[in-house]
Design a protein around this motif. Structure first.
Motif, PDB file in Angstrom:
ATOM      1  N   ALA A  74      -6.298  21.807 -45.888  1.00 37.84           N
ATOM      2  CA  ALA A  74      -5.578  22.775 -46.714  1.00 37.84           C
ATOM      3  C   ALA A  74      -4.684  23.693 -45.896  1.00 37.84           C
ATOM      4  N   ASP A  75      -5.085  24.051 -44.693  1.00 39.66           N
ATOM      5  CA  ASP A  75      -4.317  24.998 -43.882  1.00 39.66           C
ATOM      6  C   ASP A  75      -2.995  24.375 -43.439  1.00 39.66           C
ATOM      7  N   ALA A  76      -1.890  25.026 -43.800  1.00 43.96           N
ATOM      8  CA  ALA A  76      -0.565  24.448 -43.549  1.00 43.96           C
ATOM      9  C   ALA A  76      -0.241  24.356 -42.068  1.00 43.96           C
ATOM     10  N   ALA A  77      -0.627  25.368 -41.293  1.00 46.13           N
ATOM     11  CA  ALA A  77      -0.331  25.343 -39.868  1.00 46.13           C
ATOM     12  C   ALA A  77      -1.045  24.189 -39.176  1.00 46.13           C
ATOM     13  N   THR A  78      -2.274  23.921 -39.585  1.00 45.83           N
ATOM     14  CA  THR A  78      -3.013  22.806 -39.009  1.00 45.83           C
ATOM     15  C   THR A  78      -2.388  21.482 -39.409  1.00 45.83           C
ATOM     16  N   ARG A  79      -1.990  21.343 -40.682  1.00 46.96           N
ATOM     17  CA  ARG A  79      -1.313  20.121 -41.103  1.00 46.96           C
ATOM     18  C   ARG A  79      -0.077  19.868 -40.258  1.00 46.96           C
ATOM     19  N   LYS A  80       0.720  20.906 -40.074  1.00 45.93           N
ATOM     20  CA  LYS A  80       1.960  20.745 -39.314  1.00 45.93           C
ATOM     21  C   LYS A  80       1.677  20.360 -37.862  1.00 45.93           C
ATOM     22  N   ALA A  81       0.678  20.993 -37.252  1.00 44.62           N
ATOM     23  CA  ALA A  81       0.350  20.686 -35.859  1.00 44.62           C
ATOM     24  C   ALA A  81      -0.049  19.219 -35.699  1.00 44.62           C
ATOM     25  N   LEU A  82      -0.836  18.719 -36.646  1.00 46.07           N
ATOM     26  CA  LEU A  82      -1.272  17.333 -36.564  1.00 46.07           C
ATOM     27  C   LEU A  82      -0.122  16.361 -36.814  1.00 46.07           C
ATOM     28  N   VAL A  83       0.705  16.653 -37.800  1.00 44.40           N
ATOM     29  CA  VAL A  83       1.845  15.781 -38.091  1.00 44.40           C
ATOM     30  C   VAL A  83       2.797  15.738 -36.899  1.00 44.40           C
ATOM     31  N   ASP A  84       3.035  16.881 -36.276  1.00 45.06           N
ATOM     32  CA  ASP A  84       3.934  16.929 -35.120  1.00 45.06           C
ATOM     33  C   ASP A  84       3.392  16.131 -33.940  1.00 45.06           C
ATOM     34  N   ARG A  85       2.077  16.040 -33.863  1.00 42.96           N
ATOM     35  CA  ARG A  85       1.457  15.409 -32.702  1.00 42.96           C
ATOM     36  C   ARG A  85       1.229  13.916 -32.872  1.00 42.96           C
ATOM     37  N   LEU A  86       1.076  13.441 -34.091  1.00 38.17           N
ATOM     38  CA  LEU A  86       0.653  12.070 -34.323  1.00 38.17           C
ATOM     39  C   LEU A  86       1.780  11.220 -34.908  1.00 38.17           C
ATOM     40  N   PRO A  87       2.192  10.165 -34.222  1.00 32.59           N
ATOM     41  CA  PRO A  87       3.255   9.280 -34.724  1.00 32.59           C
ATOM     42  C   PRO A  87       2.691   8.242 -35.689  1.00 32.59           C
ATOM     43  N   LEU A  88       2.487   8.654 -36.945  1.00 34.03           N
ATOM     44  CA  LEU A  88       1.836   7.805 -37.931  1.00 34.03           C
ATOM     45  C   LEU A  88       2.731   7.586 -39.144  1.00 34.03           C
ATOM     46  N   GLU A  89       2.368   6.600 -39.955  1.00 30.74           N
ATOM     47  CA  GLU A  89       3.020   6.403 -41.243  1.00 30.74           C
ATOM     48  C   GLU A  89       2.288   7.261 -42.270  1.00 30.74           C
ATOM     49  N   TRP A  90       3.006   8.183 -42.912  1.00 36.22           N
ATOM     50  CA  TRP A  90       2.380   9.124 -43.837  1.00 36.22           C
ATOM     51  C   TRP A  90       2.500   8.619 -45.265  1.00 36.22           C
ATOM     52  N   GLY A  91       1.383   8.589 -45.962  1.00 34.09           N
ATOM     53  CA  GLY A  91       1.374   8.175 -47.352  1.00 34.09           C
ATOM     54  C   GLY A  91       1.690   9.338 -48.280  1.00 34.09           C
ATOM     55  N   THR A  92       1.874   9.037 -49.551  1.00 31.85           N
ATOM     56  CA  THR A  92       2.101  10.040 -50.603  1.00 31.85           C
ATOM     57  C   THR A  92       1.185   9.708 -51.768  1.00 31.85           C
ATOM     58  N   LEU A  93       0.396  10.674 -52.201  1.00 36.07           N
ATOM     59  CA  LEU A  93      -0.608  10.428 -53.236  1.00 36.07           C
ATOM     60  C   LEU A  93      -0.279  11.192 -54.508  1.00 36.07           C
ATOM     61  N   ILE A  94      -0.075  10.465 -55.592  1.00 39.52           N
ATOM     62  CA  ILE A  94       0.167  11.055 -56.903  1.00 39.52           C
ATOM     63  C   ILE A  94      -1.006  10.669 -57.798  1.00 39.52           C
ATOM     64  N   HIS A  95      -1.792  11.645 -58.238  1.00 41.54           N
ATOM     65  CA  HIS A  95      -2.949  11.366 -59.083  1.00 41.54           C
ATOM     66  C   HIS A  95      -2.520  10.642 -60.358  1.00 41.54           C
ATOM     67  N   ALA A  96      -3.426   9.829 -60.877  1.00 43.98           N
ATOM     68  CA  ALA A  96      -3.110   9.017 -62.054  1.00 43.98           C
ATOM     69  C   ALA A  96      -2.707   9.845 -63.260  1.00 43.98           C
ATOM     70  N   THR A  97      -3.150  11.111 -63.343  1.00 41.73           N
ATOM     71  CA  THR A  97      -2.822  11.943 -64.502  1.00 41.73           C
ATOM     72  C   THR A  97      -1.671  12.910 -64.257  1.00 41.73           C
ATOM     73  N   ALA A  98      -1.093  12.892 -63.058  1.00 36.96           N
ATOM     74  CA  ALA A  98       0.057  13.752 -62.780  1.00 36.96           C
ATOM     75  C   ALA A  98       1.290  13.214 -63.497  1.00 36.96           C
ATOM     76  N   ILE A  99       2.177  14.118 -63.901  1.00 34.15           N
ATOM     77  CA  ILE A  99       3.423  13.738 -64.573  1.00 34.15           C
ATOM     78  C   ILE A  99       4.586  14.188 -63.684  1.00 34.15           C
ATOM     79  N   ILE A 100       5.275  13.235 -63.110  1.00 35.92           N
ATOM     80  CA  ILE A 100       6.374  13.514 -62.185  1.00 35.92           C
ATOM     81  C   ILE A 100       7.645  12.901 -62.766  1.00 35.92           C
ATOM     82  N   ASP A 101       8.643  13.717 -63.048  1.00 35.43           N
ATOM     83  CA  ASP A 101       9.888  13.197 -63.600  1.00 35.43           C
ATOM     84  C   ASP A 101      10.537  12.221 -62.615  1.00 35.43           C
ATOM     85  N   SER A 102      11.215  11.228 -63.156  1.00 39.31           N
ATOM     86  CA  SER A 102      11.811  10.192 -62.319  1.00 39.31           C
ATOM     87  C   SER A 102      12.906  10.708 -61.405  1.00 39.31           C
TER      88      SER A 102
END
Length: 223
Positions: A74-102
């Motif tokens: 949850a902590d944004a600073a920790t997320r950023k530190a890890l993303v900056d350090r790790l060369p990975l493919e990042w996924g995107t998760l949209i819950h089955a009940t979320a409504i996202i306009d096209s």
């Protein structure tokens, strides 16, 4: 919109705190095989979350197969530190009940939980957390690492800067701008612009203190 977890695939998760349980649960509901969780806390190694085994340290994920990864911290600073350090493919998760306009743009690493609504022409940056029942109205912009807690409601055209956090049930009226790394307290109503690195609470929200710049966190013991 970025590719979402709408078909059976395998993912990996970084972080084994309380937020990870929510992410793993949402991924499973949406049909994903969460293969493993990685965390630097040695006390958690060999345990599991919702049946998913926990390994460590986090750097071991670099030896795993090249499949999408989510940072479930949850902590944004920790997320950023890890993303900056790790060369990975990042996924995107949209819950089955979320409504996202096209028309919505969503960056990699972002998670939208149950009941989230994102309306037309909104832009959501990378590694954003949209928690349960948060609403993002048309033409809003959420920069990278923003975190909206459950029940947050952003009216049209709101702009939220990098790393900022809205507490449970907070709202923002149309067109306001919230700076980077700013915290809006639970239940607050943002009716005027807020600068970078402040804490604002109340209805209407008022600044109660500033937040000094500090080095980004490197641990993963955040919920």
């Amino acid at each position: 919109m970025s590719a979402s977890f709408n078909s059976p695939r395998t993912i990996l998760v970084i972080g084994a705190g309380g937020h990870a349980k929510a992410v793993v649960g949402a991924a499973k509901v949406t049909g994903y095989d969460v293969r493993a969780i990685y965390d630097d806390d040695e006390a958690k190694w060999g345990k599991s979350i919702l049946g998913v085994p926990i390994f460590g340290p986090i750097n071991r994920i670099l030896d795993a197969p090249r499949i999408p990864v989510l940072v479930a911290i949850a902590d944004a600073a920790t997320r950023k530190a890890l993303v900056d350090r790790l060369p990975l493919e990042w996924g995107t998760l949209i819950h089955a009940t979320a409504i996202i306009d096209s028309t919505v743009e969503i960056g990699p690493g972002t998670v939208a939980f149950a009941g989230v609504v994102v309306q037309a022409d909104a832009r959501v940056g990378a590694h954003v957390i949209l928690n349960a029942n948060a609403t993002v109205s048309q033409d809003c912009v959420l920069e990278e690492y923003v975190h909206l807690a459950p029940g947050v409601d952003l009216a049209s055209g709101v702009h939220v800067g990098t790393g900022s956090f809205f507490g449970i049930g907070a709202v923002a009226t149309s067109g306001v701008r919230v700076g980077c790394w700013t915290t809006v307290g639970a239940g607050a109503a943002v009716t005027n612009d807020l600068p970078d690195r402040v804490v604002a609470v109340g209805c209407p929200a008022r600044v109660i203190r500033s937040v000094e710049s500090k080095p980004l966190a490197t641990g993963v013991d955040y919920e």
